[in-house]
Design an enzyme around this catalytic site. Structure first.
Site, PDB file in Angstrom:
ATOM      1  N   MET A  89       0.826  -0.732   0.008  1.00 28.86           N
ATOM      2  CA  MET A  89       0.009  -0.018  -0.282  1.00 28.86           C
ATOM      3  C   MET A  89       0.699   1.122  -0.081  1.00 28.86           C
ATOM      4  SD  MET A  89      -2.765  -1.559   2.785  1.00 28.86           S
ATOM      5  CE  MET A  89      -1.374  -2.152   3.758  1.00 28.86           C
TER       6      MET A  89
ATOM      7  N   GLY B 293       1.639   4.422   5.013  1.00 30.24           N
ATOM      8  CA  GLY B 293       2.777   3.004   3.879  1.00 30.24           C
ATOM      9  C   GLY B 293       2.449   1.703   4.491  1.00 30.24           C
ATOM     10  N   SER B 294       2.520   0.819   3.904  1.00 32.13           N
ATOM     11  CA  SER B 294       2.303  -0.455   5.047  1.00 32.13           C
ATOM     12  C   SER B 294       2.577  -1.378   3.789  1.00 32.13           C
ATOM     13  CB  SER B 294       1.812  -0.346   5.611  1.00 32.13           C
ATOM     14  OG  SER B 294       0.266   0.308   5.264  1.00 32.13           O
ATOM     15  N   ARG B 295       2.190  -2.986   4.202  1.00 28.78           N
ATOM     16  CA  ARG B 295       1.802  -4.346   3.304  1.00 28.78           C
ATOM     17  C   ARG B 295       1.368  -5.122   3.990  1.00 28.78           C
ATOM     18  NH1 ARG B 295       7.043  -6.954   1.324  1.00 28.78           N
ATOM     19  NH2 ARG B 295       6.595  -9.307   2.395  1.00 28.78           N
TER      20      ARG B 295
END
Length: 227
Positions: free
Chosen positions: A97, A185-187
């Site tokens: 993301m 911001g990440s996944r």
């Protein structure tokens, strides 16, 4: 519609932006500087509003499908050894993301929550291979009727400093419902059984609670795969 995790931040940002706009309007006499400050403040507000948005999704629930838990881009599809919970081979699908994506995490499938654990950690960039095991993260396991146990992992990125996880052991998860939130911001990694059919491709953009990530394989299809 905005996510509840961002309501306080949105209110604070709105107040600060309004203050900057008013100060610039009445106390700065240099036209270009006034415009720059007001435009910059409004851009910040727009970005915050975009980040914390939580669009409604009409979810078509199905025990035969695993839906995307988040909006983003598929960056990993591979068979791996999952060592935290399963300790066996699983099919991993990872979704990255960017800061412009919706950051709501949604349950990818319906079932009962068997495991939910928070891990403090580093803040490597979310696409780094070690982020799945070294970054701040939460691990959730859902027991589903068709896929058995599936695991998803929220992973903080370089900018993220807080992971919100609503999943608690013993609760029932409903496919598409809000499961948490990751800020800036990440996944999310999915670990699925090897005998499921992955229905997405690398670099494909997916939509949370909409895009099918994997489906069950019928008995006939399984027999065909053995030839």
């Amino acid at each position: 519609m905005f996510h509840k995790e961002g309501q306080k931040i949105i209110l604070i940002t709105f107040f600060l932006v309004a203050t900057i706009v008013l100060i610039a309007q009445f106390y700065i006499d240099i036209p270009w500087l006034k415009i720059v400050l007001q435009a910059a403040a409004l851009i910040v507000l727009i970005l915050i509003l975009q980040f914390f948005r939580n669009p409604g999704r009409n979810v078509v629930k199905s025990f035969d499908d695993i839906l995307a838990p988040v909006d983003g881009k598929v960056v990993v599809i591979e068979e791996v050894e999952e060592t935290e919970y399963f300790n066996d081979r699983r099919r991993q699908v990872s979704i990255f993301m960017s800061p412009t994506n919706v950051h709501v995490t949604r349950y990818p499938a319906s079932g009962s929550i068997k495991f939910s654990k928070y891990h403090p950690g580093k803040y490597l960039v979310a696409w780094h291979p070690k982020s799945s095991t070294e970054n701040e993260r939460t691990t959730v396991v859902i027991n589903t009727p068709k896929f058995g146990d599936i695991l998803y992992r929220q992973i903080a990125g370089a900018l993220a400093r807080r992971i919100v996880n609503y999943a608690e052991e013993g609760q029932n998860a409903q496919q598409g419902d809000d499961a948490g939130f990751i800020k800036f911001g990440s996944r999310v990694d999915l670990f699925l059984p090897l005998d499921c059919a992955v229905t997405v491709k690398l670099d494909q953009k997916v939509i949370g609670a909409k895009t099918c990530i994997a489906s069950t394989i019928s008995k006939d299809d399984k027999e065909e795969l053995t030839y």
